[in-house]
Design a protein around this motif. Structure first.
Motif, mmCIF file in Angstrom:
data_model
loop_
_atom_site.group_PDB
_atom_site.id
_atom_site.type_symbol
_atom_site.label_atom_id
_atom_site.label_comp_id
_atom_site.label_asym_id
_atom_site.label_seq_id
_atom_site.Cartn_x
_atom_site.Cartn_y
_atom_site.Cartn_z
ATOM 1 N N ALA A 1 -3.002 12.625 -18.599
ATOM 2 C CA ALA A 1 -3.058 13.840 -17.798
ATOM 3 C C ALA A 1 -1.922 14.774 -18.199
ATOM 4 N N GLU A 2 -2.133 16.063 -17.928
ATOM 5 C CA GLU A 2 -1.108 17.059 -18.204
ATOM 6 C C GLU A 2 -0.037 17.054 -17.114
ATOM 7 N N ASP A 3 1.088 17.671 -17.441
ATOM 8 C CA ASP A 3 2.149 17.856 -16.462
ATOM 9 C C ASP A 3 1.623 18.633 -15.258
ATOM 10 N N GLY A 4 1.960 18.137 -14.074
ATOM 11 C CA GLY A 4 1.574 18.809 -12.841
ATOM 12 C C GLY A 4 0.226 18.410 -12.289
ATOM 13 N N ARG A 5 -0.509 17.541 -13.018
ATOM 14 C CA ARG A 5 -1.828 17.116 -12.554
ATOM 15 C C ARG A 5 -1.728 15.814 -11.776
ATOM 16 N N PRO A 6 -2.661 15.562 -10.837
ATOM 17 C CA PRO A 6 -2.671 14.269 -10.138
ATOM 18 C C PRO A 6 -2.941 13.134 -11.117
ATOM 19 N N TYR A 7 -2.366 11.989 -10.837
ATOM 20 C CA TYR A 7 -2.508 10.829 -11.712
ATOM 21 C C TYR A 7 -3.946 10.321 -11.753
ATOM 22 N N ALA A 8 -4.554 10.098 -10.588
ATOM 23 C CA ALA A 8 -5.898 9.492 -10.572
ATOM 24 C C ALA A 8 -6.599 9.754 -9.245
ATOM 25 N N ALA B 1 0.815 -1.214 0.000
ATOM 26 C CA ALA B 1 0.000 0.000 0.000
ATOM 27 C C ALA B 1 0.846 1.259 0.000
ATOM 28 N N SER B 2 2.164 1.116 0.145
ATOM 29 C CA SER B 2 3.040 2.288 0.137
ATOM 30 C C SER B 2 3.576 2.594 -1.258
ATOM 31 N N ALA B 3 3.180 1.819 -2.263
ATOM 32 C CA ALA B 3 3.671 2.027 -3.623
ATOM 33 C C ALA B 3 3.282 3.414 -4.118
ATOM 34 N N THR B 4 4.130 3.968 -4.992
ATOM 35 C CA THR B 4 3.902 5.302 -5.532
ATOM 36 C C THR B 4 3.774 5.244 -7.051
ATOM 37 N N LEU B 5 3.357 6.353 -7.632
ATOM 38 C CA LEU B 5 3.302 6.444 -9.082
ATOM 39 C C LEU B 5 4.684 6.226 -9.686
ATOM 40 N N ASP B 6 5.721 6.755 -9.051
ATOM 41 C CA ASP B 6 7.083 6.540 -9.552
ATOM 42 C C ASP B 6 7.452 5.062 -9.551
ATOM 43 N N ASP B 7 7.017 4.339 -8.524
ATOM 44 C CA ASP B 7 7.281 2.897 -8.473
ATOM 45 C C ASP B 7 6.635 2.199 -9.669
ATOM 46 N N ALA C 1 -2.548 7.075 -6.618
ATOM 47 C CA ALA C 1 -3.706 7.882 -7.010
ATOM 48 C C ALA C 1 -3.399 9.371 -6.980
ATOM 49 N N ARG C 2 -2.654 9.809 -5.971
ATOM 50 C CA ARG C 2 -2.378 11.233 -5.815
ATOM 51 C C ARG C 2 -0.982 11.623 -6.280
ATOM 52 N N GLY C 3 -0.303 10.683 -6.932
ATOM 53 C CA GLY C 3 0.994 11.001 -7.514
ATOM 54 C C GLY C 3 0.843 12.067 -8.590
ATOM 55 N N VAL C 4 1.867 12.881 -8.744
ATOM 56 C CA VAL C 4 1.815 13.997 -9.688
ATOM 57 C C VAL C 4 2.510 13.606 -10.986
ATOM 58 N N VAL C 5 1.830 13.825 -12.099
ATOM 59 C CA VAL C 5 2.381 13.528 -13.420
ATOM 60 C C VAL C 5 3.429 14.585 -13.776
ATOM 61 N N ARG C 6 4.622 14.124 -14.157
ATOM 62 C CA ARG C 6 5.699 15.019 -14.554
ATOM 63 C C ARG C 6 6.171 14.652 -15.951
ATOM 64 N N LEU C 7 5.967 15.556 -16.885
ATOM 65 C CA LEU C 7 6.349 15.347 -18.276
ATOM 66 C C LEU C 7 7.451 16.329 -18.631
ATOM 67 N N ALA D 1 1.078 5.174 -19.578
ATOM 68 C CA ALA D 1 1.628 4.904 -20.908
ATOM 69 C C ALA D 1 2.273 6.159 -21.485
ATOM 70 N N TRP D 2 1.651 7.311 -21.262
ATOM 71 C CA TRP D 2 2.187 8.562 -21.793
ATOM 72 C C TRP D 2 3.448 8.984 -21.049
ATOM 73 N N LEU D 3 3.501 8.725 -19.759
ATOM 74 C CA LEU D 3 4.737 8.951 -19.008
ATOM 75 C C LEU D 3 5.865 8.086 -19.568
ATOM 76 N N THR D 4 5.518 6.876 -19.984
ATOM 77 C CA THR D 4 6.519 5.999 -20.588
ATOM 78 C C THR D 4 7.001 6.576 -21.915
ATOM 79 N N ALA D 5 6.073 7.131 -22.693
ATOM 80 C CA ALA D 5 6.469 7.799 -23.941
ATOM 81 C C ALA D 5 7.384 8.980 -23.654
#
Length: 228
Positions: free
Chosen positions: A99-106, A43-49, A152-158, A77-81
């Motif tokens: 999602a756009e840069d700076g937005r929460p993931y989910a 349960a401690s996993a992050t979006l970066d993980d 869920a609350r991880g921030v998307v960074r592009l 998938a877009w973060l992977t791109a």
């Protein structure tokens, strides 16, 4: 070419079983991914993980990769791109948009005790779940894995503009290609408005075509791979 299959919220990698079998029958190499926090009890996993797990699969592939993201995982998938633009043959987005840069993931539903549990079927009344019968809904609910808050609350960074050079296929389940085009043209999906090569595929299903239309979804993914 490897086809990486990345499920959306609450989904274990095994949800791709029918799609993977059909893809193998079509001569392709599916790689369903179970991400940190989506089956290992962490349960401690992050979006970066989660992103690191997808990137590791990309890096392990012998050649170009098609990455497939479903629902919220369209952003993954877009973060992977963004991180591996030279390694991807394309990105397939099923039932969602990046999602756009700076937005929460989910950050869509209530978080309780550090996780975002499946909220039940009420938020998905209508086209999203119309093709899921009671047995399918019960099975989904029983298997649903609460999403760690750090995901869920991880921030998307592009950061790499070359992501817009990666070919994109938007698979449209509960909405139509025409609607998707309208949303992009209206500025509702800025990342895809800037993408240079965006195609669309319709599929007659609700939000979870890997469950209700696995063979047809596999056909669409195989065609995308063949096109590359």
């Amino acid at each position: 070419m490897d086809i990486l299959l990345v499920g959306g919220l609450w989904l274990h990698g095994s949800v791709w079983g029918g799609v993977a079998s059909a893809l193998e029958g079509l001569g392709h190499r599916p790689v369903p991914l179970t991400l940190p926090g989506q089956g290992d009890g962490d349960a401690s996993a992050t979006l970066d993980d989660q992103l690191e797990t997808v990137l590791a699969a990309v890096d392990a592939a012998p050649g170009p990769v098609l990455v497939v993201g479903h629902s919220a995982a369209c952003s993954l998938a877009w973060l992977t791109a963004d991180r591996r633009p030279d390694k991807l043959a394309g990105a397939v987005l099923i039932g969602g948009f990046p999602a756009e840069d700076g937005r929460p993931y989910a950050d869509f539903f209530e978080v309780r005790d550090g996780v975002m549990p499946f909220p039940g079927w009420e938020p998905f009344d209508g086209p999203d779940a119309a093709d899921l019968d009671e047995q399918a809904r019960s099975a989904f609910t029983a298997a649903a894995i609460p999403v760690p808050e750090g995901v869920a609350r991880g921030v998307v960074r592009l950061t790499d503009e070359r992501r817009h050079d990666v070919p994109v296929l938007v698979v449209c389940p509960e909405f139509t290609p025409a609607e998707a085009r309208e949303w992009i043209a209206a500025g509702d999906v800025p990342e895809l408005a800037r993408a240079k090569n965006v195609e669309f595929a319709d599929i007659d299903s609700g939000h979870w075509p890997m469950i209700t239309q696995p063979v047809e979804l596999a056909r669409i993914l195989a065609a995308a791979t063949d096109a590359d």
